[in-house]
Motif scaffolding. Structure first.
Motif, short mmCIF file in Angstrom:
data_model
loop_
_atom_site.label_atom_id
_atom_site.label_comp_id
_atom_site.label_asym_id
_atom_site.label_seq_id
_atom_site.Cartn_x
_atom_site.Cartn_y
_atom_site.Cartn_z
N TYR A 35 0.84 -1.19 0.00
CA TYR A 35 0.00 0.00 0.00
C TYR A 35 0.88 1.25 0.00
O TYR A 35 1.98 1.25 0.55
N GLY A 40 -2.00 12.38 5.31
CA GLY A 40 -3.36 12.89 5.38
C GLY A 40 -4.39 12.04 4.68
O GLY A 40 -5.56 12.41 4.61
N GLN A 41 -3.97 10.89 4.16
CA GLN A 41 -4.90 10.01 3.46
C GLN A 41 -4.81 8.59 4.00
O GLN A 41 -3.88 8.24 4.71
N GLY A 42 -5.80 7.79 3.64
CA GLY A 42 -5.76 6.39 3.98
C GLY A 42 -4.88 5.64 2.99
O GLY A 42 -4.55 6.13 1.93
N PRO A 43 -4.49 4.42 3.35
CA PRO A 43 -3.66 3.63 2.44
C PRO A 43 -4.40 3.31 1.14
O PRO A 43 -5.62 3.14 1.13
N PHE A 105 -0.49 -5.70 9.14
CA PHE A 105 0.37 -4.68 8.54
C PHE A 105 1.74 -4.64 9.18
O PHE A 105 1.90 -4.88 10.39
N GLY A 106 2.75 -4.29 8.37
CA GLY A 106 4.07 -4.00 8.88
C GLY A 106 4.18 -2.56 9.35
O GLY A 106 3.22 -1.80 9.22
N PRO A 107 5.34 -2.17 9.87
CA PRO A 107 5.52 -0.81 10.40
C PRO A 107 5.63 0.26 9.31
O PRO A 107 5.50 1.44 9.59
N TYR B 37 -9.78 0.19 11.32
CA TYR B 37 -8.38 -0.05 11.62
C TYR B 37 -7.87 1.08 12.50
O TYR B 37 -8.26 2.23 12.36
N GLN B 39 -4.30 3.02 13.78
CA GLN B 39 -2.88 3.24 13.46
C GLN B 39 -2.29 4.16 14.53
O GLN B 39 -2.35 5.38 14.41
N GLN B 44 2.34 -0.09 14.01
CA GLN B 44 1.61 -0.80 12.97
C GLN B 44 0.12 -0.52 13.00
O GLN B 44 -0.47 -0.31 14.06
N MET B 45 -0.48 -0.58 11.82
CA MET B 45 -1.92 -0.53 11.71
C MET B 45 -2.49 -1.89 12.11
O MET B 45 -1.99 -2.93 11.68
N LEU B 47 -6.21 -4.24 12.96
CA LEU B 47 -7.66 -4.34 12.81
C LEU B 47 -8.33 -4.21 14.17
O LEU B 47 -7.95 -4.89 15.12
N ARG B 50 -14.56 -5.78 12.56
CA ARG B 50 -15.07 -5.95 11.20
C ARG B 50 -16.55 -6.33 11.25
O ARG B 50 -17.02 -6.89 12.25
N PHE B 91 -9.07 4.41 10.84
CA PHE B 91 -9.48 4.36 9.44
C PHE B 91 -10.66 3.42 9.28
O PHE B 91 -10.63 2.28 9.75
N MET B 95 -14.80 -3.23 1.74
CA MET B 95 -14.33 -4.20 0.76
C MET B 95 -15.50 -5.06 0.29
O MET B 95 -16.36 -5.43 1.09
N LEU B 101 -9.32 -3.45 -0.39
CA LEU B 101 -9.79 -2.57 0.66
C LEU B 101 -9.74 -1.12 0.18
O LEU B 101 -8.76 -0.69 -0.41
N PHE B 103 -9.96 2.61 1.82
CA PHE B 103 -9.90 3.29 3.12
C PHE B 103 -10.43 4.71 3.03
O PHE B 103 -10.33 5.38 1.99
N GLY B 104 -10.98 5.19 4.15
CA GLY B 104 -11.28 6.61 4.30
C GLY B 104 -10.01 7.37 4.63
O GLY B 104 -8.93 6.78 4.74
N LYS B 105 -10.14 8.68 4.82
CA LYS B 105 -8.97 9.52 5.09
C LYS B 105 -8.54 9.48 6.55
O LYS B 105 -7.48 9.99 6.90
#
Lengths: 114, 113
Positions: A35, A40-43, A105-107, B37, B39, B44-45, B47, B50, B91, B95, B101, B103-105
Protein backbone atom coordinates in the motif's frame (compact mmCIF):
# COMPACT_ATOMS: atom_id res chain seq x y z
CA UNK A 1 4.51 -15.18 16.19
CA UNK A 2 6.67 -12.64 14.36
CA UNK A 3 4.82 -9.87 12.57
CA UNK A 4 5.29 -8.41 9.13
CA UNK A 5 8.82 -7.06 8.77
CA UNK A 6 9.79 -4.15 6.55
CA UNK A 7 13.05 -2.41 5.80
CA UNK A 8 14.31 0.19 5.70
CA UNK A 9 12.11 2.16 8.09
CA UNK A 10 13.12 5.51 6.60
CA UNK A 11 14.63 6.56 3.29
CA UNK A 12 15.52 9.97 1.87
CA UNK A 13 16.43 10.23 -1.81
CA UNK A 14 16.55 12.85 -4.51
CA UNK A 15 14.13 12.87 -7.39
CA UNK A 16 15.08 10.67 -10.33
CA UNK A 17 16.97 8.29 -8.03
CA UNK A 18 15.82 4.73 -7.47
CA UNK A 19 14.83 3.06 -4.25
CA UNK A 20 13.79 -0.41 -3.11
CA UNK A 21 11.76 -1.59 -0.15
CA UNK A 22 11.69 -5.06 1.31
CA UNK A 23 8.90 -6.94 3.07
CA UNK A 24 8.83 -10.28 4.85
CA UNK A 25 5.27 -11.40 5.61
CA UNK A 26 4.08 -13.52 8.49
CA UNK A 27 5.17 -17.11 7.98
CA UNK A 28 2.59 -19.12 6.08
CA UNK A 29 0.66 -16.13 4.77
CA UNK A 30 -0.13 -16.67 1.12
CA UNK A 31 -1.32 -13.17 0.30
CA UNK A 32 0.90 -10.09 0.36
CA UNK A 33 -0.10 -6.47 -0.26
CA UNK A 34 1.79 -3.25 -0.87
CA UNK A 35 0.00 0.00 0.00
CA UNK A 36 0.95 3.64 -0.47
CA UNK A 37 -0.15 6.02 2.27
CA UNK A 38 0.26 9.69 1.41
CA UNK A 39 0.20 12.11 4.35
CA UNK A 40 -3.36 12.89 5.38
CA UNK A 41 -4.90 10.01 3.46
CA UNK A 42 -5.76 6.39 3.98
CA UNK A 43 -3.66 3.63 2.44
CA UNK A 44 -4.14 2.85 -1.24
CA UNK A 45 -3.42 -0.60 -2.63
CA UNK A 46 -0.58 -0.73 -5.14
CA UNK A 47 -0.30 -4.46 -5.72
CA UNK A 48 -1.57 -7.75 -4.31
CA UNK A 49 0.19 -11.10 -4.60
CA UNK A 50 -1.27 -14.54 -3.99
CA UNK A 51 1.78 -16.74 -3.41
CA UNK A 52 4.12 -15.56 -6.19
CA UNK A 53 1.41 -14.50 -8.63
CA UNK A 54 -0.01 -11.00 -9.09
CA UNK A 55 -3.74 -10.76 -8.27
CA UNK A 56 -4.26 -7.01 -8.64
CA UNK A 57 -1.82 -4.36 -9.83
CA UNK A 58 -4.36 -2.04 -11.40
CA UNK A 59 -3.28 0.95 -9.28
CA UNK A 60 0.47 0.41 -9.64
CA UNK A 61 2.17 3.12 -11.77
CA UNK A 62 3.96 0.61 -13.92
CA UNK A 63 6.11 3.15 -15.73
CA UNK A 64 8.11 3.67 -12.53
CA UNK A 65 7.00 1.13 -9.94
CA UNK A 66 7.72 -2.59 -9.97
CA UNK A 67 7.26 -5.35 -7.45
CA UNK A 68 8.13 -8.99 -7.22
CA UNK A 69 7.55 -11.87 -4.86
CA UNK A 70 9.91 -14.55 -5.98
CA UNK A 71 9.40 -17.93 -4.24
CA UNK A 72 6.13 -16.66 -2.79
CA UNK A 73 7.58 -15.42 0.48
CA UNK A 74 9.27 -12.04 0.81
CA UNK A 75 8.75 -9.21 -1.62
CA UNK A 76 10.46 -6.11 -2.93
CA UNK A 77 8.89 -2.90 -4.24
CA UNK A 78 11.03 -0.65 -6.43
CA UNK A 79 10.60 2.89 -7.66
CA UNK A 80 12.72 4.05 -10.59
CA UNK A 81 12.96 6.96 -11.13
CA UNK A 82 11.36 8.55 -8.06
CA UNK A 83 9.25 11.70 -8.25
CA UNK A 84 8.44 14.22 -5.54
CA UNK A 85 4.87 12.94 -5.33
CA UNK A 86 6.15 9.47 -4.37
CA UNK A 87 6.87 10.79 -0.87
CA UNK A 88 4.69 8.60 1.33
CA UNK A 89 4.68 5.68 3.74
CA UNK A 90 4.81 2.33 1.98
CA UNK A 91 2.99 -0.33 3.94
CA UNK A 92 3.26 -4.05 3.46
CA UNK A 93 0.53 -6.35 4.74
CA UNK A 94 -0.13 -10.08 4.62
CA UNK A 95 -3.05 -12.38 5.16
CA UNK A 96 -3.36 -16.11 5.58
CA UNK A 97 -5.55 -16.70 2.58
CA UNK A 98 -7.61 -14.41 0.41
CA UNK A 99 -8.51 -10.74 0.96
CA UNK A 100 -11.44 -11.55 3.25
CA UNK A 101 -8.94 -12.79 5.81
CA UNK A 102 -7.60 -10.27 8.33
CA UNK A 103 -4.70 -8.28 6.95
CA UNK A 104 -1.68 -7.78 9.22
CA UNK A 105 0.37 -4.68 8.54
CA UNK A 106 4.07 -4.00 8.88
CA UNK A 107 5.52 -0.81 10.40
CA UNK A 108 5.96 0.79 6.98
CA UNK A 109 8.79 2.53 5.17
CA UNK A 110 8.66 6.32 5.20
CA UNK A 111 10.03 7.70 1.92
CA UNK A 112 10.95 11.33 1.38
CA UNK A 113 11.84 12.41 -2.15
CA UNK A 114 13.66 15.75 -2.36
CA UNK B 1 -16.26 2.99 -7.51
CA UNK B 2 -16.78 2.64 -3.80
CA UNK B 3 -15.95 5.61 -1.59
CA UNK B 4 -15.52 5.88 2.16
CA UNK B 5 -16.03 9.19 3.96
CA UNK B 6 -14.86 10.05 7.45
CA UNK B 7 -16.18 13.52 8.17
CA UNK B 8 -14.25 14.12 11.41
CA UNK B 9 -10.55 14.80 10.73
CA UNK B 10 -9.79 15.13 14.46
CA UNK B 11 -11.54 14.30 17.70
CA UNK B 12 -10.65 14.29 21.35
CA UNK B 13 -12.14 12.57 24.38
CA UNK B 14 -11.47 12.52 28.09
CA UNK B 15 -10.08 9.35 29.56
CA UNK B 16 -12.84 6.93 30.66
CA UNK B 17 -15.43 8.69 28.50
CA UNK B 18 -17.16 7.38 25.38
CA UNK B 19 -16.52 8.63 21.85
CA UNK B 20 -18.11 7.82 18.50
CA UNK B 21 -16.29 8.07 15.17
CA UNK B 22 -18.38 8.45 12.03
CA UNK B 23 -18.04 6.71 8.69
CA UNK B 24 -20.26 6.65 5.64
CA UNK B 25 -19.74 4.78 2.42
CA UNK B 26 -21.18 4.62 -1.03
CA UNK B 27 -21.90 1.35 -2.82
CA UNK B 28 -24.55 -0.33 -4.91
CA UNK B 29 -23.53 -3.75 -3.65
CA UNK B 30 -25.54 -5.80 -1.21
CA UNK B 31 -22.77 -8.06 0.08
CA UNK B 32 -19.64 -6.42 1.42
CA UNK B 33 -17.44 -6.03 4.47
CA UNK B 34 -16.62 -3.05 6.65
CA UNK B 35 -13.64 -2.55 8.90
CA UNK B 36 -12.18 -0.16 11.44
CA UNK B 37 -8.38 -0.05 11.62
CA UNK B 38 -6.29 1.70 14.27
CA UNK B 39 -2.88 3.24 13.46
CA UNK B 40 -1.08 4.42 16.64
CA UNK B 41 1.72 6.97 16.24
CA UNK B 42 4.75 5.29 14.67
CA UNK B 43 3.24 1.84 15.09
CA UNK B 44 1.61 -0.80 12.97
CA UNK B 45 -1.92 -0.53 11.71
CA UNK B 46 -4.12 -3.13 13.37
CA UNK B 47 -7.66 -4.34 12.81
CA UNK B 48 -10.08 -3.17 15.49
CA UNK B 49 -13.34 -4.63 14.32
CA UNK B 50 -15.07 -5.95 11.20
CA UNK B 51 -18.68 -6.26 10.10
CA UNK B 52 -20.20 -8.43 7.40
CA UNK B 53 -23.04 -6.59 5.64
CA UNK B 54 -25.31 -9.63 5.68
CA UNK B 55 -25.22 -9.74 9.48
CA UNK B 56 -27.82 -7.59 11.18
CA UNK B 57 -26.19 -7.77 14.59
CA UNK B 58 -23.64 -5.07 15.29
CA UNK B 59 -20.10 -6.34 15.88
CA UNK B 60 -18.51 -5.88 19.31
CA UNK B 61 -14.95 -6.34 20.51
CA UNK B 62 -14.52 -5.55 24.20
CA UNK B 63 -14.72 -1.72 24.50
CA UNK B 64 -15.21 -1.28 20.77
CA UNK B 65 -18.58 -1.60 19.07
CA UNK B 66 -20.11 -0.48 15.81
CA UNK B 67 -23.45 0.96 14.79
CA UNK B 68 -24.07 -0.46 11.33
CA UNK B 69 -26.96 1.17 9.50
CA UNK B 70 -27.07 -0.57 6.11
CA UNK B 71 -29.87 1.50 4.59
CA UNK B 72 -28.15 4.71 5.58
CA UNK B 73 -24.73 3.32 4.54
CA UNK B 74 -23.33 4.33 7.88
CA UNK B 75 -20.75 2.48 9.99
CA UNK B 76 -19.77 4.33 13.16
CA UNK B 77 -17.31 3.13 15.81
CA UNK B 78 -17.99 3.60 19.49
CA UNK B 79 -15.15 3.42 21.96
CA UNK B 80 -16.26 3.05 25.58
CA UNK B 81 -14.14 3.77 28.65
CA UNK B 82 -11.49 5.47 26.50
CA UNK B 83 -7.89 4.80 27.46
CA UNK B 84 -4.70 6.74 26.70
CA UNK B 85 -3.60 3.84 24.50
CA UNK B 86 -6.58 4.46 22.23
CA UNK B 87 -4.86 7.59 20.92
CA UNK B 88 -4.34 6.88 17.21
CA UNK B 89 -5.54 7.45 13.68
CA UNK B 90 -8.67 5.43 12.99
CA UNK B 91 -9.48 4.36 9.44
CA UNK B 92 -12.79 3.07 8.19
CA UNK B 93 -12.48 0.67 5.25
CA UNK B 94 -14.81 -1.06 2.79
CA UNK B 95 -14.33 -4.20 0.76
CA UNK B 96 -16.43 -6.37 -1.50
CA UNK B 97 -15.49 -9.77 -2.85
CA UNK B 98 -12.78 -9.54 -5.48
CA UNK B 99 -11.81 -5.93 -4.89
CA UNK B 100 -9.21 -4.36 -2.60
CA UNK B 101 -9.79 -2.57 0.66
CA UNK B 102 -10.84 1.07 0.19
CA UNK B 103 -9.90 3.29 3.12
CA UNK B 104 -11.28 6.61 4.30
CA UNK B 105 -8.97 9.52 5.09
CA UNK B 106 -8.98 8.75 8.78
CA UNK B 107 -9.90 10.40 12.06
CA UNK B 108 -7.18 11.41 14.49
CA UNK B 109 -8.36 10.59 18.01
CA UNK B 110 -6.66 12.02 21.06
CA UNK B 111 -7.48 10.67 24.52
CA UNK B 112 -6.83 13.28 27.18
CA UNK B 113 -5.92 12.39 30.76
Amino acid sequence: EAGVAQSPRYKIIEKRQSVAFWCNPISGHATLYWYQQILGQGPKLLIQFQNNGVVDDSQLPKDRFSAERLKGVDSTLKIQPAKLEDSAVYLCASSLGGPLETQYFGPGTRLLVL
Amino acid sequence: AQTVTQSQPEMSVQEAETVTLSCTYDTSENNYYLFWYKQPPSRQMILVIRQEAYKQQNATENRFSVNFQKAAKSFSLKISDSQLGDTAMYFCAFMKQGTPLVFGKGTRLSVIA
